[in-house]
Motif scaffolding. Sequence first.
Motif, PDB file in Angstrom:
ATOM      1  N   PHE A   1       2.347 -12.769 -45.274  1.00 49.74           N
ATOM      2  CA  PHE A   1       2.589 -11.793 -46.336  1.00 49.74           C
ATOM      3  C   PHE A   1       1.635 -10.603 -46.230  1.00 49.74           C
ATOM      4  N   ALA A   2       0.385 -10.898 -45.886  1.00 46.19           N
ATOM      5  CA  ALA A   2      -0.556  -9.792 -45.739  1.00 46.19           C
ATOM      6  C   ALA A   2      -0.142  -8.909 -44.565  1.00 46.19           C
ATOM      7  N   GLY A   3       0.417  -9.552 -43.539  1.00 45.51           N
ATOM      8  CA  GLY A   3       0.852  -8.804 -42.361  1.00 45.51           C
ATOM      9  C   GLY A   3       1.927  -7.782 -42.671  1.00 45.51           C
ATOM     10  N   LEU A   4       2.712  -8.056 -43.707  1.00 46.02           N
ATOM     11  CA  LEU A   4       3.768  -7.118 -44.071  1.00 46.02           C
ATOM     12  C   LEU A   4       3.188  -5.805 -44.603  1.00 46.02           C
ATOM     13  N   TYR A   5       1.894  -5.816 -44.914  1.00 45.17           N
ATOM     14  CA  TYR A   5       1.273  -4.606 -45.450  1.00 45.17           C
ATOM     15  C   TYR A   5       0.608  -3.780 -44.360  1.00 45.17           C
TER      16      TYR A   5
ATOM     17  N   MET B   1       7.862  -3.679 -36.112  1.00 45.63           N
ATOM     18  CA  MET B   1       6.710  -4.573 -36.230  1.00 45.63           C
ATOM     19  C   MET B   1       6.954  -5.639 -37.302  1.00 45.63           C
ATOM     20  N   ASN B   2       7.375  -5.136 -38.473  1.00 45.85           N
ATOM     21  CA  ASN B   2       7.649  -6.084 -39.553  1.00 45.85           C
ATOM     22  C   ASN B   2       8.823  -6.985 -39.213  1.00 45.85           C
ATOM     23  N   MET B   3       9.797  -6.374 -38.498  1.00 47.55           N
ATOM     24  CA  MET B   3      10.954  -7.155 -38.070  1.00 47.55           C
ATOM     25  C   MET B   3      10.502  -8.337 -37.227  1.00 47.55           C
ATOM     26  N   LEU B   4       9.617  -8.037 -36.266  1.00 50.00           N
ATOM     27  CA  LEU B   4       9.106  -9.074 -35.382  1.00 50.00           C
ATOM     28  C   LEU B   4       8.403 -10.158 -36.170  1.00 50.00           C
ATOM     29  N   ARG B   5       7.576  -9.693 -37.115  1.00 51.48           N
ATOM     30  CA  ARG B   5       6.809 -10.617 -37.936  1.00 51.48           C
ATOM     31  C   ARG B   5       7.747 -11.569 -38.685  1.00 51.48           C
ATOM     32  N   ILE B   6       8.782 -10.969 -39.255  1.00 54.14           N
ATOM     33  CA  ILE B   6       9.726 -11.784 -40.034  1.00 54.14           C
ATOM     34  C   ILE B   6      10.483 -12.732 -39.114  1.00 54.14           C
ATOM     35  N   ALA B   7      10.867 -12.221 -37.956  1.00 51.78           N
ATOM     36  CA  ALA B   7      11.583 -13.076 -37.005  1.00 51.78           C
ATOM     37  C   ALA B   7      10.703 -14.238 -36.577  1.00 51.78           C
ATOM     38  N   ARG B   8       9.411 -13.948 -36.347  1.00 52.86           N
ATOM     39  CA  ARG B   8       8.499 -14.986 -35.908  1.00 52.86           C
ATOM     40  C   ARG B   8       8.318 -16.045 -36.993  1.00 52.86           C
ATOM     41  N   LYS B   9       8.172 -15.546 -38.212  1.00 55.53           N
ATOM     42  CA  LYS B   9       8.034 -16.470 -39.341  1.00 55.53           C
ATOM     43  C   LYS B   9       9.248 -17.356 -39.461  1.00 55.53           C
ATOM     44  N   GLU B  10      10.415 -16.718 -39.339  1.00 61.81           N
ATOM     45  CA  GLU B  10      11.680 -17.434 -39.472  1.00 61.81           C
ATOM     46  C   GLU B  10      11.774 -18.552 -38.429  1.00 61.81           C
TER      47      GLU B  10
ATOM     48  N   GLU C   1      15.678 -17.541 -49.143  1.00 61.95           N
ATOM     49  CA  GLU C   1      14.500 -16.807 -49.610  1.00 61.95           C
ATOM     50  C   GLU C   1      14.522 -16.681 -51.132  1.00 61.95           C
ATOM     51  N   ARG C   2      15.763 -16.551 -51.663  1.00 56.59           N
ATOM     52  CA  ARG C   2      15.841 -16.447 -53.111  1.00 56.59           C
ATOM     53  C   ARG C   2      15.462 -17.765 -53.756  1.00 56.59           C
ATOM     54  N   ILE C   3      15.907 -18.854 -53.142  1.00 59.08           N
ATOM     55  CA  ILE C   3      15.603 -20.171 -53.714  1.00 59.08           C
ATOM     56  C   ILE C   3      14.100 -20.429 -53.662  1.00 59.08           C
ATOM     57  N   LEU C   4      13.475 -20.036 -52.557  1.00 60.62           N
ATOM     58  CA  LEU C   4      12.023 -20.218 -52.433  1.00 60.62           C
ATOM     59  C   LEU C   4      11.253 -19.189 -53.252  1.00 60.62           C
ATOM     60  N   HIS C   5      11.959 -18.212 -53.811  1.00 65.93           N
ATOM     61  CA  HIS C   5      11.365 -17.106 -54.563  1.00 65.93           C
ATOM     62  C   HIS C   5      10.549 -16.162 -53.692  1.00 65.93           C
ATOM     63  N   THR C   6      10.573 -16.403 -52.382  1.00 64.67           N
ATOM     64  CA  THR C   6       9.828 -15.513 -51.504  1.00 64.67           C
ATOM     65  C   THR C   6      10.568 -14.191 -51.313  1.00 64.67           C
ATOM     66  N   ALA C   7      11.839 -14.162 -51.755  1.00 66.46           N
ATOM     67  CA  ALA C   7      12.600 -12.918 -51.628  1.00 66.46           C
ATOM     68  C   ALA C   7      11.878 -11.785 -52.336  1.00 66.46           C
ATOM     69  N   SER C   8      11.348 -12.089 -53.542  1.00 65.00           N
ATOM     70  CA  SER C   8      10.675 -11.016 -54.277  1.00 65.00           C
ATOM     71  C   SER C   8       9.419 -10.582 -53.540  1.00 65.00           C
ATOM     72  N   ARG C   9       8.707 -11.544 -52.939  1.00 65.58           N
ATOM     73  CA  ARG C   9       7.520 -11.205 -52.157  1.00 65.58           C
ATOM     74  C   ARG C   9       7.874 -10.240 -51.030  1.00 65.58           C
ATOM     75  N   LEU C  10       8.969 -10.566 -50.332  1.00 64.96           N
ATOM     76  CA  LEU C  10       9.365  -9.722 -49.206  1.00 64.96           C
ATOM     77  C   LEU C  10       9.758  -8.336 -49.697  1.00 64.96           C
ATOM     78  N   LEU C  11      10.446  -8.299 -50.835  1.00 66.39           N
ATOM     79  CA  LEU C  11      10.968  -7.017 -51.300  1.00 66.39           C
ATOM     80  C   LEU C  11       9.903  -6.114 -51.893  1.00 66.39           C
ATOM     81  N   ILE C  12       8.846  -6.711 -52.459  1.00 65.24           N
ATOM     82  CA  ILE C  12       7.823  -5.834 -53.028  1.00 65.24           C
ATOM     83  C   ILE C  12       6.861  -5.357 -51.961  1.00 65.24           C
ATOM     84  N   ALA C  13       6.886  -5.984 -50.807  1.00 64.31           N
ATOM     85  CA  ALA C  13       6.030  -5.516 -49.719  1.00 64.31           C
ATOM     86  C   ALA C  13       6.632  -4.224 -49.165  1.00 64.31           C
TER      87      ALA C  13
END
Lengths: 368, 336, 375
Positions: free
Chosen positions: B124-128, C1-10, C206-218
């Motif tokens: 999450f921090a990385g997204l910033y 960059m963020n795309m990669l990060r998200i893909a890696r996380k996924e 992501e919505r079920i985990l509520h992490t959707a909001s985390r991703l969207l506010i970033a």
Amino acid sequence: MERCLISAKMVLLLFVVFSIILEPGRDVSWAVLLILLYICANFSIYLFKSVRLKTFCLLLSAALAIVGYGLVHPLFILLLPLAILECLHEKMNHQLIAQLISLVPMFYIQTDMRPLYVLVALVMGLLYRQVANYDKKLATAHQQLDTARENYQSLVKRLHERDSYLKQSAYMLKLEERNKISQEIHDNIGHSITGALIQMEAAKSLLQRNPQKAEKLLQNAIGITKEGIESIRLTLKNLKPSIEHIGISRLKLYLNEFAAKQHISTILTHYGDMERILPLQWKIIFDNMNEALTNALRYSEATRITVDITVLNKLIKLEVKDNGRGIDILEKGLGIIGMEERAAAADGKVIIDGKSGFSVTTLLPIQT
Amino acid sequence: MHLQKCVSFFILKMIRLCMKRVESVNILEIQDLTKKFGDFIAVDHMSLSVAEGEIFGFLGSNGAGKSTTIHMITGLLRKNKGTIIVLGKNSEKSATFIKRNIGMVPQELAIYEDLTAYENVHFFAGLYGMRGKKLHERTVEALKFVGLEGKEKIYPRNFSGGMKRRLNIACAIAHRPKLIIMDEPTVGIDPQSRKYILDSVRKLNAMGCTIIYTSHYMEEVEEICTRIAIIDHGKIIAEGTKEQLKSLITDSKLIVVDVKSPEAVDLAAIQAIQGVSNVQLDDQTIQIHTELGVNNLNHLIAHFIQNGIEIRSLDEREPNLETVFLTLTGRNLRDA
Amino acid sequence: MNMLRIARKETKQHLRDVRTFVFMVAFPILLMLVLGTALSNAFNPDAQFTREDIHVLYTGPVKSEIMKSFGEFAKGTANSGIHLKQGVDKRESLKQLKQDHVDGYVEVSDQGLHLYVKERSGVGNSMLQGILSAFADRYHTALTIAKTVPDRMKEIMAASSKHDYIADRAILPERQPDSISYYAIVMTTMITMYAAMAASSLFMEERILHTASRLLIAPVHKYEIFIGKIAGSLVINGICIAAVVLFSSVVFDANWGQHPGWLALLLLTEIIFAISFGLGIGFITKTPATAGAILMIVLQVMSFFGGAYFKIENPEGIMKILTQLSPLTWENNAILKMAYADDLSALLPAMYMNIGFAIVFMALSITIFRKREGL
């Protein structure tokens, strides 16, 4: 209406797709690819806003139809009139011309495809014409509805203004009347004071020559003045209405009347120092209560309405609550907006809650 | 030459610092904010401002519109009307800038159970926009801040409820936001974790973060918030420090003293004590109304002792925010 | 960059999820094993099709030599499923043939054999023809032998009566897939389509985990999340499918053909198709449960008609259309042709189809995704 056209398009597409698939011994893959491309091109019209891109997509689909006709299957030509009609649909005022243009390719295609082509072009043309007509009618209807709504709103607003103006003027009239009365009394007493003054003037001039007489006159004047002052005090006290009296007793009277007329029991309670409520605030309280009562009568099916006025340290709270069915999701009507506006004029807030019965709470700050 | 450069740099920095001070009085300004879901008006023409360095509390029952407001500030929801200005920038024009400077602790746990605590914060921090060593340092720092050091490699599914909540916070603060929004961060956890979280809120505030804290736990808000807005049905019905809010409904508190021999009490003498506005004898107890904000308890007790009156019990009934809410809306915070 | 990060996380997140492994790797391998061994009979090259018994009448000059040997021969053909019976006379026999009581009629004469059948085509007829010509050859040989060495004639005729007249072996038995190879291929393509299941809840998750909001506010664009998640999903499915293919070819010794590059490309397009299909359905439906139910049904039907459970051979009529409509049919045919006939012609159309449908569903998903508030 767009949906109707899309469905028609889908039906035609399905017809073409199934005709091609069901025909034995043909390589279906190119046809499917072409149809997918056609779908992509044709349905991206709905994604774009710019007219130019839309036209491009339509031309692309027309081209695909022709290519399909030439290279893959003659049935593809059936998709051509669609693209033509759609392309001209919004640009042409005369749908008939679009229809005629859509028929032109007929002369260039295989003879055995012609009847089917004409059928499709005519039916689709008819559909587009109907849709265009319908759209036009719908637009005018919407416009009429809008103007009607606007008229209605302004009328309601005017009615409201009239209504409150009427009430306000009646109220002002009463106050004015009372003021006038007290003024008159004041004037009458003025006369007696003038009398006393004359006697005192006389006493002054007699003071050297006849002190006894003067003293008598003075005594007289003192008596008149004393009486005058006393009666001023008395009359003013009797006549001038106390603000609190106007407010709470007026509410009480109104509520009793309301209960008698509407067969709903009403309860009025108040707590705190009513003296701190200003006339303007009383007016807001009265109007908001009135509005809340009307609402309760109209929607709540309540049998009891309680009105509570509480004067807190820095706030005045008016709560009108009924025991009716309440409401889950509130749609703000003119009445509630009116209450909010009145409250906002005195920096106040209105809270509306419909969870157990319906309650309208008006909070007004106490001005210092 | 070098010295000159240093001096000019220093002066420039000072000027910039001063300008910053002047600019950022209000970290958040909301005007006329409105959000509708169909016919339902979730946020109703709301206006408020939060100054830098505050711990600003949103107090209201469930469904009052707190979360909706927060979601509009963070850009999760589109607003129907109104303006939101964060750090002096309009939310419509500088969405990315605002996002960079806000951290939100969502109401629900928002962590990946299949990533370790470290990986969660790191992601999450990385997204910033941080990377490499800096990202690592910030991640470790955030985990340490919430007391999860040494647990970096553990999967959150093996955490207790309180630890998950703390990780939830760590994910929101690793990028060092200026404004941290906490949406009910203490729902359903043990008292110890709650205390830990409230302490961290204070610590974050002391480190220079402005905090918006929503809760329907009146005690929490009363304990940590410097300013509070009471929200009901999408409207701010009252706003101010807790003293200001209490003074809305009353300017006095009640001290009830139960004494052995009430007839021996000299009511007039008590009335004369500073701050006392009214004294009544009610059955066996003496009810003393005292001005809010005046501490005269010592004087009162001294009076009873000097006159040899035995105090059986003493109860100070001060209005709390719950009372304020109840008085203003006619409902309790918990129900409705 | 963020795309990669998200893909890696996924990727990380789902590779650690045991369910992914079980569903995408263990499940298909198990199915290959179970179906491949249980249904191996259906793939025995000797039992390629079921022969129906053929009934034939024959008439001829009663006392002649050829009639006698034909009668002898008729006894021997019964165990090949061809029942030759002496008819009353030519007319009666032809009547019987017209009324479909028998499958053929043979007129035996000294000039040779005349075969009457109703239709010229058909497996039975060609078998009949084969047998008769075999008899004719044998009779000629016997006749020649009888002329030269008359006393050995009996032996020859006796030997011929025990002969199995139909050697109906497939021409290229080693060019047909054995059951385990067949199921390795169809299970792999099937499980690839099942990637749609996970994709349908890609954003819902992501919505079920509520992490959707985390991703969207970033400070991340919505499209970065979209692409990142899809890329991650692609990687996970790619890894799982590769594992299945490798496992089946190493452990089960399944034949995947000689073109690993083309195979990988085809499976990749299929993964893309499956993911966009799942995404599309996920975006259309409101809850993950409905999306799951719809996908489950569609995928089951697709698998059934695509031949994932058993081979559908020479379908006719409506069945043919249905099998043609199943994307799995395209994929399976493409791979089977490539592996067993070295024929790459079906590969490209299948890939076009995959990409084409993928584009349609992806466009749909993007449209809804852009309009939607949140993820």
